[in-house]
Design a protein around this motif. Structure first.
Motif, PDB file in Angstrom:
ATOM      1  N   SER A   1       0.836  -1.193   0.000  1.00 23.78           N
ATOM      2  CA  SER A   1       0.000   0.000   0.000  1.00 23.78           C
ATOM      3  C   SER A   1       0.874   1.247   0.000  1.00 23.78           C
ATOM      4  CB  SER A   1      -0.928   0.015   1.220  1.00 23.78           C
ATOM      5  OG  SER A   1      -0.183   0.079   2.408  1.00 23.78           O
TER       6      SER A   1
ATOM      7  N   ASP B   1      -3.958   5.830   4.523  1.00 24.92           N
ATOM      8  CA  ASP B   1      -3.688   4.705   3.630  1.00 24.92           C
ATOM      9  C   ASP B   1      -4.404   4.984   2.310  1.00 24.92           C
ATOM     10  OD1 ASP B   1      -3.632   2.304   2.224  1.00 24.92           O
ATOM     11  OD2 ASP B   1      -3.657   1.082   4.038  1.00 24.92           O
TER      12      ASP B   1
ATOM     13  N   SER C   1      -4.377   3.268  -0.437  1.00 27.46           N
ATOM     14  CA  SER C   1      -4.925   2.082  -1.082  1.00 27.46           C
ATOM     15  C   SER C   1      -6.293   1.734  -0.521  1.00 27.46           C
ATOM     16  CB  SER C   1      -3.968   0.889  -0.893  1.00 27.46           C
ATOM     17  OG  SER C   1      -2.682   1.214  -1.369  1.00 27.46           O
ATOM     18  N   GLN C   2      -6.464   1.875   0.813  1.00 26.86           N
ATOM     19  CA  GLN C   2      -7.722   1.529   1.444  1.00 26.86           C
ATOM     20  C   GLN C   2      -8.610   2.747   1.698  1.00 26.86           C
ATOM     21  OE1 GLN C   2      -7.013  -0.789   4.969  1.00 26.86           O
ATOM     22  NE2 GLN C   2      -5.701  -2.265   3.917  1.00 26.86           N
TER      23      GLN C   2
ATOM     24  N   PRO D   1       3.710   0.153   5.463  1.00 26.52           N
ATOM     25  CA  PRO D   1       3.504   0.356   4.023  1.00 26.52           C
ATOM     26  C   PRO D   1       4.755   0.054   3.221  1.00 26.52           C
ATOM     27  CG  PRO D   1       3.939   2.444   5.064  1.00 26.52           C
ATOM     28  CD  PRO D   1       3.924   1.423   6.169  1.00 26.52           C
TER      29      PRO D   1
END
Length: 545
Positions: free
Chosen positions: A20, A53, A55-56, A94
């Motif tokens: 991520s 984050d 990515s999320q 990460p």
């Protein structure tokens, strides 16, 4: 440049690495131009550190720090984002970090060089930019606590009331009526808080019925926390309360009446069954409160000697109150009067409850919060039966006096971790109070915040109660821990324990080892019914209903 200890680096490398990309930044709270690096102004009160984050799409860590805090702060927030992230994120490291500040990029490259994390630069951070735009929108749309045109006059009247200190001679049930007959208000009923030295303020009820209903609800010993909150929110009143200007956690309760005027902060607001609680006054409400405070101040000033007697006298007075200059009406005639009959009725209600309470078990008169240091680490857990045998032989030990059968996965315990000197003081204080008798979780409520709590209490053999923790009822982590606690206490037939440990500032912070344990006090677990003290109110100091 400061770098991690080798042990810290090894620990962080054990955190699972996920594919991520995280965004990180540090920005002034007052900077609404979140997509540009504008210079900080002198008015900025702090800076916000965010780790997101990408990515999320979730915030993993967030902190607010002072402007002059060094670059280490962004690393501290990053460590928490990796090891103890905000829910629902799980601990993770990460593969890549993106920042928009070159200095932060170079700093992080040096600090994180052993953690296999790429540190890159980007002129814009989409997720964080969007978050700060949202913060700015919220700030811009906020309604001021008081209408700007009346704020100064209201604060002046509030400080005049504070200096007059009507709570020195008037009790809450000694109600004073203020007949306004304007702004859709006929009469306000002023109840003075502060004689007990706990919560200072003026409640301006719009009806006698609202005042009576709430007082009756507070006096009921069997009232649940939920019922008390509901009764609080069903009040129909305007209010003025006084607090300390800067909230500070004190080791001992400090009566704010002893503080200088410069440290006193007045707060205004409204409570209504359909609105709930809000610490905002709109234009007409502000004028009503202004008139009520000015007339109440004059009445107390003019009749101070008569009011400062054992009997609540029958008094009345009419005043002409000048309104703020920007009002069409220049002045208003207001009638102020004492209400001895209503005061007698409210006292009779309290007397009835006192008679009921004295027919049962004796009530505790006080609850102390000076046993457990404020910065302690606290947890609800369990000690295996094998470790319990080691503890009983190696630390200061108080047995419960009966044989505890090793049933279940161990003895349920409350663990308090603090520094070694403070731990010794806690142990000595418990021993001085004849040892620990019981551990209990009891409902608590904050009527003025409409919040409910699960209060952790320690009962010593000399009958004293000590607060060791305040937990929010809706905290899922605490709810789960309490469920396990209750089941384990059921398995052990009500036996539990208190462990005092050192090492708060060391490597074992939050996870004390056997060598850190300094004392074990075995005790009984009591239910709120066993303790029999009812719901405790935080106003703001704990007191009993």
């Amino acid at each position: 440049m400061t770098s991690f200890n080798r042990s810290t680096s090894r620990r962080l490398k054990k955190v699972p690495q996920i594919p991520s990309v995280w965004e990180g930044d540090r920005r002034p709270l007052s900077n609404t131009q979140s997509n540009t690096q504008s210079p900080q102004s002198e008015e900025d009160k702090g800076e916000c550190i965010l780790w997101v984050d990408g990515s999320q799409g979730i915030v993993r860590g967030m902190d607010v720090v002072a402007q002059d805090t060094g670059p280490e702060a962004i690393v501290r927030t990053l460590m928490r984002a990796m090891e103890n992230p905000h829910s629902p994120a799980r601990p993770a490291r990460p593969q890549r970090i993106v920042v928009r500040d070159r200095e932060i990029q170079f700093y992080l490259r040096g600090v994180l060089q052993d953690l296999d994390i790429a540190i890159d630069y980007a002129p814009e951070l989409p997720l964080i930019d969007e978050l700060f735009r949202g913060f700015a929108d919220i700030i811009d749309s906020q309604v001021p606590d008081l209408p700007p045109q009346y704020a100064q006059q209201l604060h002046e009247k509030a400080y005049a009331i504070w200096q007059a200190a009507p709570w020195d001679f008037l009790e809450e049930q000694q109600v004073i009526s203020i007949e306004v007959n304007k702004w859709d208000i006929d009469t306000l009923y002023a109840s003075i808080m502060g004689m007990l030295g706990m919560e200072y303020g003026i409640l301006l009820y719009r009806s006698q019925d609202s005042l009576k209903r709430f007082r009756a609800a507070v006096l009921k010993d069997d009232e649940s926390t939920q019922d008390l909150e509901e009764a609080f929110l069903k009040q129909d009143c305007l209010f003025l309360t006084f607090d300390r200007l800067e909230e500070e956690e004190e080791e001992e309760f400090e009566d704010i009446a002893d503080l200088p005027l410069a440290e006193i902060n007045p707060t205004f607001g409204n409570i209504h069954p359909l609105e709930g609680l809000r610490s905002v006054l709109y234009d007409e409400e502000a004028l009503v409160v202004y008139v009520a405070l000015e007339s109440l101040f004059r009445f107390v000033r003019d009749h101070r000697r008569q009011l400062n007697t054992d009997e609540f006298p029958t008094l009345s007075r009419r005043y002409r109150i000048a309104l703020p200059e920007n009002e069409d009406t220049k002045s208003l005639s207001v009638s102020v009067a004492t209400m001895p009959e209503l005061a007698a009725e409210l006292e009779e209600m309290a007397g009835d409850e006192d008679e009921e309470s004295t027919s049962g078990e004796p009530m505790f008169r006080s609850l102390r919060d000076d046993l457990i240091p404020e910065d302690s680490f606290l947890s609800l857990g369990v000690v295996s039966w094998e470790m319990l045998d080691y503890l009983r032989k190696g630390v200061t030990y108080q047995p419960v006096g009966e044989i505890i059968k090793p049933v279940g996965d161990g003895l349920p315990v409350i663990l308090i971790q603090t520094s070694r000197p403070k731990a010794k003081t806690v142990i000595e204080s418990i021993e001085k109070a004849e040892g620990l008798n019981a551990i209990c979780f009891n409902p608590g409520a904050d009527p003025f915040g409409a919040e409910s709590y699960d209060l952790g209490l320690l009962q010593t053999h000399n009958g004293e109660l000590f607060l060791f923790g305040e937990f929010e009822d809706d905290d899922p982590t605490h709810v789960e821990a309490r469920q396990k606690w209750n089941q384990r206490c059921k398995d052990t037939q009500g036996y539990c324990g208190l462990i005092i440990a050192k090492g708060l500032t060391g490597a074992s912070r939050g996870n004390p080892q056997l060598r850190d344990m300094m004392a074990l006090f075995e005790a009984r677990s009591l239910s709120p019914q066993d303790l029999g003290i009812g719901t405790l109110q935080l106003m703001p100091q704990l007191q009993f209903e």
